[in-house]
Write a protein that holds these residues in place. Structure first.
Motif, PDB file in Angstrom:
ATOM      1  N   THR A  11       6.329   8.227  22.572  1.00 51.35           N
ATOM      2  CA  THR A  11       4.938   8.294  23.024  1.00 51.35           C
ATOM      3  C   THR A  11       4.013   7.670  21.978  1.00 51.35           C
ATOM      4  N   THR A  15       1.706   4.380  22.411  1.00 50.87           N
ATOM      5  CA  THR A  15       0.278   4.464  22.100  1.00 50.87           C
ATOM      6  C   THR A  15      -0.133   3.356  21.147  1.00 50.87           C
ATOM      7  N   ILE A  76      -0.032  14.549  25.390  1.00 51.35           N
ATOM      8  CA  ILE A  76      -1.407  14.161  25.708  1.00 51.35           C
ATOM      9  C   ILE A  76      -2.294  14.290  24.472  1.00 51.35           C
ATOM     10  N   ILE A  79      -1.421  11.455  22.052  1.00 49.12           N
ATOM     11  CA  ILE A  79      -1.981  10.170  22.495  1.00 49.12           C
ATOM     12  C   ILE A  79      -3.447  10.062  22.099  1.00 49.12           C
ATOM     13  N   SER A  83      -4.663   7.577  19.140  1.00 51.18           N
ATOM     14  CA  SER A  83      -5.585   6.529  19.592  1.00 51.18           C
ATOM     15  C   SER A  83      -6.884   6.566  18.803  1.00 51.18           C
ATOM     16  N   ILE A 138     -11.187   2.467  28.287  1.00 53.35           N
ATOM     17  CA  ILE A 138      -9.843   3.062  28.205  1.00 53.35           C
ATOM     18  C   ILE A 138      -9.932   4.578  28.394  1.00 53.35           C
ATOM     19  N   CYS A 142      -7.977   6.565  31.276  1.00 53.45           N
ATOM     20  CA  CYS A 142      -6.905   7.498  30.888  1.00 53.45           C
ATOM     21  C   CYS A 142      -7.195   8.917  31.338  1.00 53.45           C
ATOM     22  N   ILE A 145      -6.337   9.213  35.032  1.00 55.46           N
ATOM     23  CA  ILE A 145      -4.888   9.315  35.246  1.00 55.46           C
ATOM     24  C   ILE A 145      -4.389  10.689  34.822  1.00 55.46           C
ATOM     25  N   PHE A 146      -4.903  11.158  33.706  1.00 58.65           N
ATOM     26  CA  PHE A 146      -4.511  12.465  33.174  1.00 58.65           C
ATOM     27  C   PHE A 146      -4.882  13.583  34.148  1.00 58.65           C
ATOM     28  N   THR A 182      -1.520   6.849  40.488  1.00 58.13           N
ATOM     29  CA  THR A 182      -1.947   6.093  39.306  1.00 58.13           C
ATOM     30  C   THR A 182      -2.346   4.675  39.679  1.00 58.13           C
ATOM     31  N   THR A 349     -15.008  10.382  35.908  1.00 60.62           N
ATOM     32  CA  THR A 349     -15.012  10.015  34.491  1.00 60.62           C
ATOM     33  C   THR A 349     -16.037  10.806  33.687  1.00 60.62           C
TER      34      THR A 349
END
Length: 495
Positions: A11, A15, A76, A79, A83, A138, A142, A145-146, A182, A349
């Motif tokens: 992972t 990343t 998670i 990541i 990041s 991003i 993300c 999706i999460f 996704t 978002t």
């Protein structure tokens, strides 16, 4: 403790590769504009991260085909953490006055789609501003999706969208596989961004500004390109475009998937979107009337225009500013503060409390009054035509109490620096709601540079908590998370 080290390493590798690839546009921009300092600032982390990422990807064998729930949450968190650290490197290398903590703050604000900064954004090199806007984009993708694709797998399966952890409360089958969900999310989100870019390109005829506005609007985040804010463009079309695209991204993306699949009945009976639009309309007119009848010197049309833009900015947690709203009457500022606390719809978002939770709390209060009047009455909690389960109602209540507690405790922590209460409280609300801009010394610039380095780290934590969810993030810090029982060990997700 069954933590899959191989999965964590892979992972981390993925990343590194992902962050490096997203840095490439900023690297190319710096190269073509002959900004050698920024070329170095991006080239070094891109090279190192690609090398490390590929080594981790190919040197470590993939684990078995199941993901333990704890592995999912931990990955998670990793990541987001990796990041934020990796994304901070260009700021540290490319901006002389930017120290490590300031760089981490900028990167975290970017990934959490928070319009906050400890630097003066208009003075940054364009490649750095572009990188922050890309981080915003991003972060918005993300988290979608999460929330919509991954979290339901950890709790209720591939075909269900649920609730407190994933910022939603209704359960609907929208696709047979999470991978298909996704793809829908990426397609819709990218489509909004492309349309926004074309629109802003037509409005302002400035490619860089169009890119920045498109990335910031669709991710519901604001990047201060010009000191004057959006008023720099002096364009009703630009203001309207920013408001419309941020509102579109503040609506549940599950509804867009329903529209694509022609499930129009799901859209018609969704009470959250009606409440969201209603809150915007009512708040806009209230603030417009306050501005019109105050000594601001605005006619009603101008008051309505300014009110709509700033209301949309606050409730979508996008953090755009048209003018210095802190100089508005206190009643108008209070309404804006409420909008910032409420936020947008579930599975969007935006950050903050979410409209659906507000509706459930309102129904719970209503039932409480009914029970006082009729103690033996049995009445289910309903939002629209959907009955809310006792577990969901309990979870929302717990979230509301925890949300309020975190805000109060965090305000006390920030006040230890002896900054005025308005600024301390505004900083907490601005970060945990992922709005960024606020009141007090922070103002329309979202300037958090006055805080002590340790408090900046704490504010980074609040931004991540606001972005990924209180329950999701605080769960990792519970002792029980690291001491799983037999029941939790059998909850797995097929990779």
């Amino acid at each position: 403790m069954n933590i899959s080290r191989r999965r964590i390493i892979r992972t981390t590798g993925y990343t590194f590769i992902g962050v490096a690839l997203f840095m490439v546009p900023s690297l190319l921009y710096a190269f073509f504009t002959d900004d050698l300092v920024c070329v170095r600032a991006f080239a070094i982390p891109v090279s190192i991260m690609l090398l490390l990422g590929l080594i981790m990807r190919f040197a470590v064998k993939p684990p078995n085909g199941h993901i333990w729930i704890r592995d999912g949450y931990l990955n998670i968190f990793i990541i987001m953490f990796i990041s934020a650290i990796a994304g901070a490197v260009p700021y540290f290398l490319g901006i002389p006055e930017c120290g490590p903590i300031d760089a981490i703050f900028e990167s975290t604000a970017g990934l959490s789609t928070t319009s906050a900064s400890v630097l003066y954004e208009p003075s940054l090199p364009y490649s750095m501003m572009l990188w922050k806007a890309i981080e915003h984009w991003i972060g918005g993708l993300c988290v979608l999706i999460f929330i919509i694709s991954l979290l339901p797998q950890f709790g209720l399966g591939d075909q269900q969208i649920s609730t407190v952890e994933s910022h939603g409360t209704y359960i609907n089958k929208i696709a047979p596989k999470s991978s298909l969900i996704t793809k829908y999310i990426i397609g819709i989100y990218t489509g909004f961004t492309v349309i926004a870019f074309v629109y802003f390109m037509i409005c302002c005829d400035a490619p860089f500004d169009a890119v920045m506005l498109a990335l910031a609007s669709t991710s519901t985040s604001g990047v201060l390109i010009h000191p004057e804010g959006i008023s720099y463009y002096d364009s009703f079309l630009v203001e309207t475009g920013v408001s419309i695209f941020t509102i579109l991204s503040s609506i549940s993306f599950v509804l867009y998937i329903h529209i694509i699949k022609k499930h129009y009945s799901e859209v018609k009976r969704n009470i959250e979107i009606r409440a969201f639009i209603g809150i915007i309309v009512v708040s806009t007119f209230i603030i417009a009337l306050i501005l019109f009848f105050s000594n601001t010197g605005k006619n009603f049309v101008t008051s309505l225009r300014d009110s709509f833009f700033q209301t949309a900015s606050f409730i979508t947690t996008s953090g755009f500013a048209l003018e210095d709203y802190t100089a508005w009457p206190s009643a108008a500022c209070f309404v804006l503060m409420l909008m910032m606390l409420i936020g947008g719809c579930s599975a969007s978002t935006t950050g903050a409390f979410k409209v659906i939770r507000l509706l459930i709390v309102e129904k719970l209060i209503e039932r409480g009054f009914l029970k006082h009047m009729h103690p033996r009455a049995v009445r289910a909690v309903k939002v629209g035509n959907s009955t809310i389960s006792a577990d969901t109602a309990s979870s929302v209540t717990s979230f509301a109490i925890l949300y309020l507690a975190v805000i109060i405790i965090s305000t006390v922590i920030l006040s230890l620096q002896n900054i005025d209460l308005e600024t301390s409280f505004s900083a907490v609300i601005g970060t945990i709601s992922n709005d960024g801009i606020s009141f007090g010394q922070i103002g329309m610039g979202g300037d958090y540079s006055m805080f002590h380095p340790l408090l900046k780290i704490y504010l980074c934590f609040l931004m991540i908590v606001g972005r990924l969810g209180l329950m999701t993030m605080l769960l990792i810090f519970l002792p029980s998370f690291w001491k799983p029982n037999k029941k939790s060990r059998h909850h797995v997700v097929k990779a």
